[in-house]
Design a protein around this motif. Structure first.
Motif, PDB file in Angstrom:
ATOM      1  N   SER A 255      17.162  69.014  -7.716  1.00 39.15           N
ATOM      2  CA  SER A 255      16.576  67.723  -8.065  1.00 39.15           C
ATOM      3  C   SER A 255      15.060  67.707  -7.985  1.00 39.15           C
ATOM      4  O   SER A 255      14.414  66.990  -8.768  1.00 39.15           O
ATOM      5  CB  SER A 255      17.146  66.631  -7.148  1.00 39.15           C
ATOM      6  N   LYS A 259      11.658  70.877 -10.519  1.00 34.99           N
ATOM      7  CA  LYS A 259      10.705  70.029 -11.246  1.00 34.99           C
ATOM      8  C   LYS A 259       9.262  70.394 -10.930  1.00 34.99           C
ATOM      9  O   LYS A 259       8.355  70.046 -11.693  1.00 34.99           O
ATOM     10  CB  LYS A 259      10.939  68.552 -10.899  1.00 34.99           C
ATOM     11  N   SER A 313      22.040  73.886 -15.049  1.00 38.37           N
ATOM     12  CA  SER A 313      20.639  73.539 -14.809  1.00 38.37           C
ATOM     13  C   SER A 313      19.701  74.393 -15.653  1.00 38.37           C
ATOM     14  O   SER A 313      18.646  73.922 -16.088  1.00 38.37           O
ATOM     15  CB  SER A 313      20.290  73.711 -13.325  1.00 38.37           C
ATOM     16  N   HIS A 316      19.780  72.677 -18.999  1.00 38.33           N
ATOM     17  CA  HIS A 316      19.117  71.371 -18.974  1.00 38.33           C
ATOM     18  C   HIS A 316      17.610  71.505 -18.831  1.00 38.33           C
ATOM     19  O   HIS A 316      16.843  70.776 -19.479  1.00 38.33           O
ATOM     20  CB  HIS A 316      19.680  70.529 -17.821  1.00 38.33           C
ATOM     21  N   GLN A 338      13.716  63.295 -18.653  1.00 36.76           N
ATOM     22  CA  GLN A 338      14.840  64.195 -18.398  1.00 36.76           C
ATOM     23  C   GLN A 338      14.686  64.938 -17.077  1.00 36.76           C
ATOM     24  O   GLN A 338      15.684  65.302 -16.450  1.00 36.76           O
ATOM     25  CB  GLN A 338      14.986  65.190 -19.559  1.00 36.76           C
ATOM     26  N   ASN A 341      16.165  62.436 -14.871  1.00 29.82           N
ATOM     27  CA  ASN A 341      17.608  62.366 -15.133  1.00 29.82           C
ATOM     28  C   ASN A 341      18.340  63.568 -14.531  1.00 29.82           C
ATOM     29  O   ASN A 341      19.414  63.423 -13.941  1.00 29.82           O
ATOM     30  CB  ASN A 341      17.873  62.313 -16.640  1.00 29.82           C
ATOM     31  N   HIS A 342      17.775  64.740 -14.720  1.00 26.25           N
ATOM     32  CA  HIS A 342      18.409  65.942 -14.172  1.00 26.25           C
ATOM     33  C   HIS A 342      18.461  65.877 -12.651  1.00 26.25           C
ATOM     34  O   HIS A 342      19.459  66.279 -12.035  1.00 26.25           O
ATOM     35  CB  HIS A 342      17.638  67.182 -14.632  1.00 26.25           C
ATOM     36  N   THR A 345      21.384  63.304 -11.892  1.00 27.79           N
ATOM     37  CA  THR A 345      22.736  63.705 -12.282  1.00 27.79           C
ATOM     38  C   THR A 345      23.175  65.001 -11.617  1.00 27.79           C
ATOM     39  O   THR A 345      24.264  65.080 -11.047  1.00 27.79           O
ATOM     40  CB  THR A 345      22.808  63.854 -13.812  1.00 27.79           C
ATOM     41  N   THR A 346      22.337  66.025 -11.665  1.00 27.65           N
ATOM     42  CA  THR A 346      22.724  67.307 -11.071  1.00 27.65           C
ATOM     43  C   THR A 346      22.775  67.200  -9.553  1.00 27.65           C
ATOM     44  O   THR A 346      23.644  67.804  -8.911  1.00 27.65           O
ATOM     45  CB  THR A 346      21.751  68.405 -11.518  1.00 27.65           C
ATOM     46  N   SER A 389      25.883  64.313 -17.384  1.00 24.75           N
ATOM     47  CA  SER A 389      25.393  65.675 -17.555  1.00 24.75           C
ATOM     48  C   SER A 389      25.517  66.151 -18.994  1.00 24.75           C
ATOM     49  O   SER A 389      24.668  66.897 -19.486  1.00 24.75           O
ATOM     50  CB  SER A 389      26.153  66.620 -16.618  1.00 24.75           C
ATOM     51  N   SER A 397      20.995  60.654 -19.194  1.00 24.99           N
ATOM     52  CA  SER A 397      20.651  61.913 -19.855  1.00 24.99           C
ATOM     53  C   SER A 397      20.650  61.784 -21.371  1.00 24.99           C
ATOM     54  O   SER A 397      19.943  62.531 -22.057  1.00 24.99           O
ATOM     55  CB  SER A 397      21.618  63.015 -19.432  1.00 24.99           C
ATOM     56  N   GLU A 401      17.603  63.328 -23.562  1.00 27.89           N
ATOM     57  CA  GLU A 401      17.924  64.386 -24.521  1.00 27.89           C
ATOM     58  C   GLU A 401      17.680  63.927 -25.948  1.00 27.89           C
ATOM     59  O   GLU A 401      17.193  64.708 -26.790  1.00 27.89           O
ATOM     60  CB  GLU A 401      19.379  64.821 -24.333  1.00 27.89           C
TER      61      GLU A 401
END
Length: 510
Positions: A255, A259, A313, A316, A338, A341-342, A345-346, A389, A397, A401
Protein backbone atom coordinates in the motif's frame (compact mmCIF):
# COMPACT_ATOMS: atom_id res chain seq x y z
CA UNK A 1 11.78 31.15 -0.36
CA UNK A 2 9.17 31.62 -3.06
CA UNK A 3 8.43 27.95 -3.56
CA UNK A 4 7.16 27.63 0.00
CA UNK A 5 3.71 28.68 1.08
CA UNK A 6 3.90 29.42 4.80
CA UNK A 7 0.88 29.74 7.02
CA UNK A 8 1.94 32.55 9.33
CA UNK A 9 1.59 31.73 13.00
CA UNK A 10 0.44 28.18 12.31
CA UNK A 11 1.81 25.17 14.17
CA UNK A 12 4.41 22.89 12.53
CA UNK A 13 1.69 20.40 11.64
CA UNK A 14 3.80 18.27 9.29
CA UNK A 15 6.49 17.74 11.93
CA UNK A 16 3.80 16.90 14.47
CA UNK A 17 2.26 14.28 12.19
CA UNK A 18 5.61 12.80 11.19
CA UNK A 19 7.14 12.65 14.68
CA UNK A 20 4.07 11.51 16.61
CA UNK A 21 4.54 7.82 15.68
CA UNK A 22 8.24 8.08 16.59
CA UNK A 23 7.39 9.49 20.02
CA UNK A 24 4.82 6.74 20.47
CA UNK A 25 7.41 4.13 19.49
CA UNK A 26 9.75 5.15 22.32
CA UNK A 27 6.85 5.37 24.77
CA UNK A 28 6.32 1.63 24.22
CA UNK A 29 9.41 0.91 26.31
CA UNK A 30 7.65 2.35 29.37
CA UNK A 31 4.58 0.12 28.99
CA UNK A 32 4.88 -3.34 30.53
CA UNK A 33 1.98 -5.49 29.36
CA UNK A 34 1.56 -6.53 25.72
CA UNK A 35 -2.13 -5.65 25.75
CA UNK A 36 -1.41 -2.09 26.85
CA UNK A 37 1.36 -1.84 24.26
CA UNK A 38 -1.14 -2.72 21.55
CA UNK A 39 -3.64 -0.15 22.78
CA UNK A 40 -0.92 2.51 22.95
CA UNK A 41 0.20 1.77 19.38
CA UNK A 42 -3.38 1.76 18.13
CA UNK A 43 -4.09 5.05 19.93
CA UNK A 44 -0.96 6.72 18.54
CA UNK A 45 -1.72 5.58 14.99
CA UNK A 46 -5.34 6.76 15.23
CA UNK A 47 -4.23 10.10 16.69
CA UNK A 48 -1.75 10.51 13.82
CA UNK A 49 -4.54 9.82 11.30
CA UNK A 50 -6.84 12.33 13.03
CA UNK A 51 -4.10 14.98 13.10
CA UNK A 52 -3.53 14.51 9.37
CA UNK A 53 -7.16 15.25 8.45
CA UNK A 54 -6.76 19.06 8.72
CA UNK A 55 -4.23 18.81 5.88
CA UNK A 56 -7.08 17.89 3.55
CA UNK A 57 -9.54 20.51 4.76
CA UNK A 58 -7.01 23.36 4.95
CA UNK A 59 -5.24 22.52 1.69
CA UNK A 60 -5.54 25.16 -1.03
CA UNK A 61 -6.06 23.20 -4.25
CA UNK A 62 -5.77 26.36 -6.40
CA UNK A 63 -1.99 26.64 -6.06
CA UNK A 64 0.87 24.34 -7.00
CA UNK A 65 3.08 25.66 -4.20
CA UNK A 66 4.13 23.47 -1.30
CA UNK A 67 1.89 24.08 1.68
CA UNK A 68 2.18 23.71 5.47
CA UNK A 69 5.89 24.25 4.83
CA UNK A 70 8.64 24.20 7.45
CA UNK A 71 12.19 25.35 6.75
CA UNK A 72 15.03 25.21 9.28
CA UNK A 73 18.79 25.20 8.84
CA UNK A 74 20.31 21.81 9.69
CA UNK A 75 23.89 21.55 8.33
CA UNK A 76 24.70 25.05 7.04
CA UNK A 77 28.16 24.16 5.74
CA UNK A 78 26.61 21.71 3.26
CA UNK A 79 23.41 23.69 2.62
CA UNK A 80 21.38 20.90 4.18
CA UNK A 81 18.03 21.99 5.63
CA UNK A 82 15.13 20.42 7.46
CA UNK A 83 12.48 21.33 4.91
CA UNK A 84 8.99 19.87 4.78
CA UNK A 85 6.00 20.62 2.59
CA UNK A 86 3.24 18.90 0.62
CA UNK A 87 1.43 19.56 -2.63
CA UNK A 88 -1.54 17.97 -4.37
CA UNK A 89 0.53 14.93 -5.33
CA UNK A 90 1.93 14.09 -1.90
CA UNK A 91 -1.12 15.02 0.20
CA UNK A 92 -3.16 11.95 -0.72
CA UNK A 93 -0.18 9.67 -0.10
CA UNK A 94 0.32 11.16 3.37
CA UNK A 95 -3.35 10.63 4.19
CA UNK A 96 -3.29 7.06 2.89
CA UNK A 97 -0.26 6.27 5.05
CA UNK A 98 -1.78 7.61 8.26
CA UNK A 99 -5.13 5.97 7.47
CA UNK A 100 -3.71 2.48 6.89
CA UNK A 101 -1.48 2.22 9.97
CA UNK A 102 -4.28 1.72 12.53
CA UNK A 103 -5.57 -1.10 10.33
CA UNK A 104 -2.12 -2.70 10.36
CA UNK A 105 -2.17 -2.63 14.16
CA UNK A 106 -5.66 -4.14 14.29
CA UNK A 107 -4.83 -6.97 11.88
CA UNK A 108 -1.81 -7.90 14.04
CA UNK A 109 -3.77 -7.96 17.32
CA UNK A 110 -3.86 -11.77 17.58
CA UNK A 111 -1.54 -12.67 14.70
CA UNK A 112 1.67 -11.47 16.40
CA UNK A 113 2.39 -13.34 19.64
CA UNK A 114 6.17 -13.06 20.07
CA UNK A 115 8.30 -9.93 20.55
CA UNK A 116 5.16 -7.83 20.46
CA UNK A 117 6.81 -4.65 21.74
CA UNK A 118 9.51 -4.81 19.06
CA UNK A 119 6.95 -5.45 16.33
CA UNK A 120 4.84 -2.47 17.36
CA UNK A 121 7.94 -0.30 17.68
CA UNK A 122 8.91 -1.14 14.10
CA UNK A 123 5.40 -0.35 12.83
CA UNK A 124 5.51 3.14 14.33
CA UNK A 125 9.10 3.67 13.21
CA UNK A 126 8.32 2.80 9.60
CA UNK A 127 5.26 5.08 9.67
CA UNK A 128 7.46 8.05 10.59
CA UNK A 129 9.90 7.15 7.82
CA UNK A 130 7.19 6.78 5.16
CA UNK A 131 5.59 10.09 6.11
CA UNK A 132 8.99 11.73 5.91
CA UNK A 133 9.47 10.48 2.35
CA UNK A 134 6.25 12.15 1.18
CA UNK A 135 6.92 15.39 3.10
CA UNK A 136 10.66 15.94 2.55
CA UNK A 137 11.77 18.86 0.36
CA UNK A 138 15.50 18.48 1.03
CA UNK A 139 17.36 15.68 -0.73
CA UNK A 140 19.56 14.67 2.22
CA UNK A 141 16.60 14.47 4.58
CA UNK A 142 14.66 12.61 1.89
CA UNK A 143 17.46 10.08 1.49
CA UNK A 144 17.68 9.53 5.25
CA UNK A 145 13.97 8.77 5.66
CA UNK A 146 13.97 6.75 2.40
CA UNK A 147 16.69 4.50 3.81
CA UNK A 148 15.02 4.47 7.24
CA UNK A 149 12.09 2.52 5.76
CA UNK A 150 14.46 -0.27 4.76
CA UNK A 151 15.56 -1.50 8.21
CA UNK A 152 12.09 -1.85 9.83
CA UNK A 153 10.69 -3.74 6.83
CA UNK A 154 13.79 -5.95 6.70
CA UNK A 155 13.23 -6.85 10.36
CA UNK A 156 9.46 -7.29 9.99
CA UNK A 157 10.04 -9.87 7.28
CA UNK A 158 13.13 -11.46 8.84
CA UNK A 159 11.70 -11.94 12.35
CA UNK A 160 7.95 -12.48 11.88
CA UNK A 161 7.93 -13.88 8.34
CA UNK A 162 7.30 -17.36 6.99
CA UNK A 163 9.52 -20.38 6.44
CA UNK A 164 11.85 -18.61 3.97
CA UNK A 165 11.89 -15.29 5.77
CA UNK A 166 15.69 -14.92 5.84
CA UNK A 167 15.97 -15.39 2.08
CA UNK A 168 13.11 -12.97 1.40
CA UNK A 169 14.34 -10.28 3.79
CA UNK A 170 17.92 -10.35 2.47
CA UNK A 171 16.72 -10.26 -1.14
CA UNK A 172 14.46 -7.30 -0.35
CA UNK A 173 17.32 -5.54 1.44
CA UNK A 174 19.90 -6.04 -1.31
CA UNK A 175 17.61 -5.00 -4.15
CA UNK A 176 16.43 -1.86 -2.40
CA UNK A 177 19.91 -0.93 -1.16
CA UNK A 178 21.35 -1.26 -4.67
CA UNK A 179 18.77 1.20 -5.96
CA UNK A 180 19.35 3.55 -3.04
CA UNK A 181 23.09 3.74 -3.76
CA UNK A 182 22.37 4.83 -7.33
CA UNK A 183 19.98 7.47 -6.05
CA UNK A 184 22.60 8.78 -3.62
CA UNK A 185 25.09 9.12 -6.49
CA UNK A 186 22.52 11.11 -8.48
CA UNK A 187 21.86 13.39 -5.50
CA UNK A 188 25.57 14.12 -5.02
CA UNK A 189 26.07 14.77 -8.74
CA UNK A 190 23.14 17.19 -8.76
CA UNK A 191 24.57 19.01 -5.75
CA UNK A 192 27.96 19.60 -7.36
CA UNK A 193 26.50 20.56 -10.75
CA UNK A 194 24.16 23.23 -9.39
CA UNK A 195 25.23 26.79 -8.64
CA UNK A 196 24.92 27.65 -5.84
CA UNK A 197 25.23 24.15 -4.41
CA UNK A 198 21.93 23.04 -2.90
CA UNK A 199 20.01 19.96 -1.84
CA UNK A 200 16.68 21.80 -2.03
CA UNK A 201 14.35 19.69 -4.18
CA UNK A 202 12.18 22.60 -5.43
CA UNK A 203 15.27 24.65 -6.34
CA UNK A 204 16.82 21.74 -8.23
CA UNK A 205 13.62 21.47 -10.28
CA UNK A 206 14.22 24.94 -11.68
CA UNK A 207 17.74 24.26 -12.98
CA UNK A 208 18.72 23.80 -16.63
CA UNK A 209 21.03 20.85 -17.16
CA UNK A 210 22.59 19.57 -20.37
CA UNK A 211 20.88 16.70 -22.12
CA UNK A 212 23.76 14.25 -21.56
CA UNK A 213 23.88 15.15 -17.86
CA UNK A 214 20.13 14.60 -17.56
CA UNK A 215 20.41 11.16 -19.18
CA UNK A 216 22.81 9.82 -16.54
CA UNK A 217 20.94 11.38 -13.62
CA UNK A 218 17.63 10.07 -14.97
CA UNK A 219 19.02 6.54 -15.32
CA UNK A 220 20.30 6.55 -11.72
CA UNK A 221 16.96 7.80 -10.41
CA UNK A 222 14.99 5.49 -12.69
CA UNK A 223 16.76 2.33 -11.56
CA UNK A 224 16.29 3.26 -7.88
CA UNK A 225 12.59 3.94 -8.29
CA UNK A 226 11.93 1.09 -10.77
CA UNK A 227 13.27 -1.39 -8.20
CA UNK A 228 11.02 0.11 -5.55
CA UNK A 229 7.83 0.08 -7.68
CA UNK A 230 8.84 -2.66 -8.78
CA UNK A 231 8.77 -2.46 -12.57
CA UNK A 232 9.42 -5.43 -14.81
CA UNK A 233 12.12 -6.84 -14.87
CA UNK A 234 13.19 -5.52 -11.43
CA UNK A 235 10.27 -7.17 -9.66
CA UNK A 236 11.68 -10.51 -8.54
CA UNK A 237 12.14 -9.47 -4.89
CA UNK A 238 8.46 -8.60 -4.48
CA UNK A 239 6.67 -12.01 -4.49
CA UNK A 240 9.17 -13.46 -2.00
CA UNK A 241 8.85 -10.45 0.31
CA UNK A 242 5.04 -10.47 0.16
CA UNK A 243 4.65 -14.19 0.71
CA UNK A 244 7.03 -14.31 3.68
CA UNK A 245 6.02 -11.03 5.35
CA UNK A 246 3.45 -10.94 8.17
CA UNK A 247 0.07 -9.53 7.19
CA UNK A 248 0.84 -6.00 8.41
CA UNK A 249 4.17 -6.10 6.54
CA UNK A 250 2.43 -7.10 3.31
CA UNK A 251 -0.10 -4.29 3.70
CA UNK A 252 2.61 -1.67 4.32
CA UNK A 253 4.73 -3.02 1.49
CA UNK A 254 1.93 -3.06 -1.09
CA UNK A 255 0.00 0.00 0.00
CA UNK A 256 2.78 2.49 0.79
CA UNK A 257 6.33 1.33 0.08
CA UNK A 258 5.66 0.54 -3.58
CA UNK A 259 4.19 4.04 -4.01
CA UNK A 260 7.49 5.54 -2.94
CA UNK A 261 8.86 4.42 -6.31
CA UNK A 262 6.14 6.00 -8.43
CA UNK A 263 6.25 9.09 -6.19
CA UNK A 264 9.97 9.31 -6.99
CA UNK A 265 9.21 9.34 -10.71
CA UNK A 266 6.76 12.21 -10.22
CA UNK A 267 8.84 14.23 -7.78
CA UNK A 268 12.33 13.82 -9.25
CA UNK A 269 12.63 12.18 -12.67
CA UNK A 270 10.03 14.29 -14.47
CA UNK A 271 10.73 17.83 -13.17
CA UNK A 272 14.50 17.60 -12.64
CA UNK A 273 15.38 15.73 -15.86
CA UNK A 274 12.58 16.67 -18.29
CA UNK A 275 14.47 16.18 -21.55
CA UNK A 276 15.75 12.77 -20.47
CA UNK A 277 12.21 11.87 -19.43
CA UNK A 278 10.98 12.61 -22.93
CA UNK A 279 13.81 10.56 -24.42
CA UNK A 280 13.18 7.48 -22.30
CA UNK A 281 9.37 7.69 -22.26
CA UNK A 282 8.77 5.21 -25.14
CA UNK A 283 10.92 2.53 -23.51
CA UNK A 284 9.31 3.00 -20.11
CA UNK A 285 5.86 2.72 -21.66
CA UNK A 286 6.76 -0.62 -23.20
CA UNK A 287 8.28 -1.80 -19.91
CA UNK A 288 4.96 -0.87 -18.29
CA UNK A 289 3.09 -2.98 -20.83
CA UNK A 290 5.47 -5.88 -20.18
CA UNK A 291 4.79 -5.56 -16.44
CA UNK A 292 1.03 -5.46 -16.96
CA UNK A 293 1.00 -8.60 -19.10
CA UNK A 294 3.65 -10.49 -17.14
CA UNK A 295 2.00 -9.71 -13.80
CA UNK A 296 -1.39 -10.82 -15.08
CA UNK A 297 -0.20 -14.06 -16.67
CA UNK A 298 1.91 -15.02 -13.66
CA UNK A 299 -0.90 -14.24 -11.20
CA UNK A 300 -3.19 -16.48 -13.24
CA UNK A 301 -0.87 -19.44 -12.62
CA UNK A 302 -0.63 -19.05 -8.83
CA UNK A 303 -2.17 -21.35 -6.25
CA UNK A 304 -0.91 -19.36 -3.24
CA UNK A 305 -3.37 -16.53 -2.55
CA UNK A 306 -0.69 -14.18 -1.28
CA UNK A 307 1.58 -14.82 -4.24
CA UNK A 308 -1.36 -14.25 -6.60
CA UNK A 309 -2.02 -10.83 -5.09
CA UNK A 310 1.71 -10.04 -5.11
CA UNK A 311 2.00 -10.69 -8.84
CA UNK A 312 -1.20 -8.73 -9.43
CA UNK A 313 0.63 -5.76 -7.89
CA UNK A 314 3.25 -5.97 -10.65
CA UNK A 315 0.45 -5.61 -13.21
CA UNK A 316 -1.37 -2.87 -11.34
CA UNK A 317 1.78 -0.82 -10.81
CA UNK A 318 2.45 -1.25 -14.52
CA UNK A 319 -0.78 0.65 -15.14
CA UNK A 320 0.45 3.38 -12.76
CA UNK A 321 3.77 3.85 -14.57
CA UNK A 322 1.89 3.78 -17.89
CA UNK A 323 -0.32 6.63 -16.70
CA UNK A 324 2.63 8.66 -15.42
CA UNK A 325 4.68 8.42 -18.62
CA UNK A 326 1.93 9.11 -21.14
CA UNK A 327 2.59 12.67 -19.95
CA UNK A 328 -0.90 14.12 -20.20
CA UNK A 329 -3.27 15.29 -17.43
CA UNK A 330 -5.80 12.47 -17.81
CA UNK A 331 -3.21 9.70 -17.61
CA UNK A 332 -1.18 11.27 -14.81
CA UNK A 333 -4.17 12.08 -12.60
CA UNK A 334 -5.44 8.55 -13.20
CA UNK A 335 -2.02 7.17 -12.20
CA UNK A 336 -1.94 9.13 -8.92
CA UNK A 337 -5.51 8.09 -8.15
CA UNK A 338 -4.60 4.49 -8.99
CA UNK A 339 -1.70 4.68 -6.54
CA UNK A 340 -4.28 5.39 -3.83
CA UNK A 341 -6.70 2.79 -5.20
CA UNK A 342 -4.03 0.10 -5.25
CA UNK A 343 -3.10 0.93 -1.68
CA UNK A 344 -6.72 0.55 -0.57
CA UNK A 345 -7.67 -2.54 -2.57
CA UNK A 346 -4.47 -4.59 -2.43
CA UNK A 347 -4.02 -3.72 1.24
CA UNK A 348 -7.55 -5.00 1.86
CA UNK A 349 -6.89 -8.21 -0.08
CA UNK A 350 -3.76 -8.92 1.96
CA UNK A 351 -5.80 -8.34 5.12
CA UNK A 352 -8.37 -10.86 3.86
CA UNK A 353 -5.67 -13.43 3.14
CA UNK A 354 -4.19 -12.88 6.59
CA UNK A 355 -7.58 -13.41 8.23
CA UNK A 356 -8.15 -16.74 6.52
CA UNK A 357 -4.55 -17.81 7.20
CA UNK A 358 -5.10 -17.28 10.93
CA UNK A 359 -7.95 -19.81 10.73
CA UNK A 360 -6.71 -22.47 8.28
CA UNK A 361 -2.92 -21.89 8.54
CA UNK A 362 -2.60 -22.14 4.78
CA UNK A 363 -2.82 -19.78 1.83
CA UNK A 364 -3.28 -22.49 -0.80
CA UNK A 365 -6.40 -22.02 -2.92
CA UNK A 366 -7.15 -25.75 -2.97
CA UNK A 367 -7.12 -26.00 0.82
CA UNK A 368 -9.23 -22.87 1.27
CA UNK A 369 -11.75 -23.84 -1.40
CA UNK A 370 -15.44 -23.80 -0.60
CA UNK A 371 -15.43 -21.74 2.59
CA UNK A 372 -18.17 -19.44 1.30
CA UNK A 373 -21.05 -21.13 3.14
CA UNK A 374 -19.06 -21.21 6.39
CA UNK A 375 -17.85 -17.58 6.29
CA UNK A 376 -20.46 -15.49 4.42
CA UNK A 377 -19.34 -12.14 5.87
CA UNK A 378 -15.74 -12.85 4.95
CA UNK A 379 -16.47 -13.80 1.34
CA UNK A 380 -18.69 -10.72 0.99
CA UNK A 381 -15.75 -8.46 1.79
CA UNK A 382 -13.44 -10.59 -0.36
CA UNK A 383 -15.83 -10.34 -3.31
CA UNK A 384 -16.05 -6.56 -3.24
CA UNK A 385 -12.29 -6.13 -2.90
CA UNK A 386 -11.68 -8.62 -5.71
CA UNK A 387 -14.12 -6.76 -7.97
CA UNK A 388 -12.26 -3.57 -7.15
CA UNK A 389 -8.95 -5.23 -8.04
CA UNK A 390 -10.24 -6.19 -11.48
CA UNK A 391 -11.57 -2.61 -11.96
CA UNK A 392 -15.28 -3.43 -11.98
CA UNK A 393 -17.43 -0.35 -12.74
CA UNK A 394 -18.57 1.38 -9.56
CA UNK A 395 -15.37 0.59 -7.68
CA UNK A 396 -12.37 2.84 -7.11
CA UNK A 397 -9.97 1.01 -9.43
CA UNK A 398 -12.31 1.41 -12.39
CA UNK A 399 -11.99 5.19 -12.23
CA UNK A 400 -8.20 5.15 -12.08
CA UNK A 401 -7.75 2.49 -14.75
CA UNK A 402 -10.25 4.17 -17.06
CA UNK A 403 -8.43 7.49 -16.77
CA UNK A 404 -5.06 5.85 -17.43
CA UNK A 405 -6.34 4.08 -20.54
CA UNK A 406 -8.12 7.23 -21.73
CA UNK A 407 -4.89 9.19 -21.33
CA UNK A 408 -2.94 6.48 -23.14
CA UNK A 409 -5.39 6.35 -26.06
CA UNK A 410 -5.05 10.13 -26.41
CA UNK A 411 -1.38 9.99 -27.48
CA UNK A 412 -0.22 6.37 -27.66
CA UNK A 413 -2.98 4.25 -29.17
CA UNK A 414 -0.87 1.18 -29.89
CA UNK A 415 0.51 1.04 -26.35
CA UNK A 416 -2.97 1.61 -24.90
CA UNK A 417 -4.34 -1.27 -26.99
CA UNK A 418 -1.58 -3.54 -25.68
CA UNK A 419 -2.65 -2.74 -22.10
CA UNK A 420 -6.22 -3.97 -22.66
CA UNK A 421 -5.33 -7.69 -22.23
CA UNK A 422 -3.97 -6.77 -18.81
CA UNK A 423 -7.45 -5.72 -17.71
CA UNK A 424 -8.86 -9.01 -19.04
CA UNK A 425 -6.20 -11.01 -17.20
CA UNK A 426 -7.05 -9.19 -13.95
CA UNK A 427 -10.65 -10.36 -14.29
CA UNK A 428 -9.46 -13.90 -15.03
CA UNK A 429 -7.20 -14.39 -12.02
CA UNK A 430 -9.41 -12.57 -9.51
CA UNK A 431 -12.58 -14.40 -10.57
CA UNK A 432 -10.68 -17.70 -10.53
CA UNK A 433 -9.63 -17.02 -6.94
CA UNK A 434 -13.17 -16.04 -5.95
CA UNK A 435 -14.71 -19.10 -7.58
CA UNK A 436 -12.36 -21.46 -5.73
CA UNK A 437 -12.61 -19.75 -2.33
CA UNK A 438 -16.40 -19.39 -2.36
CA UNK A 439 -17.63 -22.49 -4.21
CA UNK A 440 -14.72 -24.61 -5.37
CA UNK A 441 -13.34 -27.91 -4.13
CA UNK A 442 -14.79 -30.78 -2.19
CA UNK A 443 -16.21 -30.48 1.29
CA UNK A 444 -13.39 -30.18 3.82
CA UNK A 445 -14.40 -31.26 7.36
CA UNK A 446 -11.98 -28.70 8.82
CA UNK A 447 -14.07 -25.90 7.35
CA UNK A 448 -16.99 -26.82 9.62
CA UNK A 449 -15.03 -25.41 12.56
CA UNK A 450 -14.28 -22.07 10.88
CA UNK A 451 -15.66 -18.95 12.54
CA UNK A 452 -16.69 -15.95 10.48
CA UNK A 453 -15.14 -12.51 10.90
CA UNK A 454 -15.24 -11.05 14.39
CA UNK A 455 -15.99 -7.43 15.27
CA UNK A 456 -12.34 -6.37 15.21
CA UNK A 457 -11.85 -7.81 11.72
CA UNK A 458 -15.04 -6.23 10.40
CA UNK A 459 -13.94 -2.86 11.81
CA UNK A 460 -10.58 -3.34 10.06
CA UNK A 461 -12.10 -3.99 6.62
CA UNK A 462 -15.13 -1.67 6.64
CA UNK A 463 -13.26 1.65 6.17
CA UNK A 464 -11.48 0.22 3.14
CA UNK A 465 -14.75 -0.99 1.64
CA UNK A 466 -16.23 2.48 2.20
CA UNK A 467 -13.33 4.04 0.26
CA UNK A 468 -13.75 1.52 -2.57
CA UNK A 469 -17.25 2.82 -3.25
CA UNK A 470 -16.63 6.47 -2.32
CA UNK A 471 -13.87 6.83 -4.89
CA UNK A 472 -15.79 4.59 -7.29
CA UNK A 473 -18.87 6.81 -7.30
CA UNK A 474 -17.46 10.20 -6.26
CA UNK A 475 -13.78 10.66 -7.16
CA UNK A 476 -13.98 14.43 -7.66
CA UNK A 477 -12.68 15.44 -4.17
CA UNK A 478 -9.56 13.38 -4.78
CA UNK A 479 -9.01 14.60 -8.34
CA UNK A 480 -9.54 18.26 -7.41
CA UNK A 481 -6.70 18.04 -4.89
CA UNK A 482 -4.14 16.97 -7.47
CA UNK A 483 -5.31 18.86 -10.57
CA UNK A 484 -3.23 22.05 -10.27
CA UNK A 485 -0.10 20.21 -9.09
CA UNK A 486 -0.31 17.79 -12.01
CA UNK A 487 -0.78 20.66 -14.47
CA UNK A 488 2.30 22.39 -13.05
CA UNK A 489 4.35 19.19 -13.22
CA UNK A 490 3.45 18.65 -16.88
CA UNK A 491 4.35 22.26 -17.58
CA UNK A 492 7.79 21.62 -16.04
CA UNK A 493 8.29 18.60 -18.31
CA UNK A 494 6.68 19.64 -21.58
CA UNK A 495 7.28 23.38 -21.30
CA UNK A 496 11.06 23.02 -21.35
CA UNK A 497 13.37 23.53 -24.30
CA UNK A 498 12.51 20.83 -26.83
CA UNK A 499 15.69 19.32 -28.15
CA UNK A 500 16.84 16.05 -29.61
CA UNK A 501 15.27 14.13 -26.74
CA UNK A 502 11.76 15.33 -27.43
CA UNK A 503 12.14 14.68 -31.15
CA UNK A 504 13.24 11.15 -30.39
CA UNK A 505 10.23 10.62 -28.14
CA UNK A 506 7.83 11.85 -30.78
CA UNK A 507 9.40 9.64 -33.44
CA UNK A 508 9.26 6.50 -31.27
CA UNK A 509 5.80 7.02 -29.86
CA UNK A 510 3.00 5.55 -31.99
Amino acid sequence: MDFLLFRDGGPPILSMIMLLPLIGAFCLFFVKTEEHQKYLTLGVSILTAVCSLPLYFLFDSNTHKYQFAEHHSWIPSLSVHYTLGIDGISLLLVLMTTFLMPLCVLCSWRYITNRVRTFLFLLLLIETSMLGVFMALDFIFFYIVWEATLIPMFLLIGIWGGDRKIYASIKFFLYTLAGSVLMLVAIIVLYFNTSPHTFSIPLLMGQAYSFSFQLWVFLAFFLAFAIKVPMFPFHTWLPAAHVQAPTAGSVILASVLLKMGTYGFLRFCLPITPDATLAFTPYILWLSIAGILYGGLTALAQNDMKKLIAYSSVGHMGFVTLGIFVLNPMGMEGAILQMINHGITTGALFLCVGMIYERTHTRELALNAGIGKHMPVYVTFLTFFSLSSLAFPGTNSFIGEFMILAGAFTDTKLIAACAIPGAVLAAAYMLRMLQKVIWGGTENPVHNTLSDLNVREIITLTPLLFLVFWIGFGPRPFLNIMHVSVAHLLEQVLGTQMGTSSLTAHVLLP
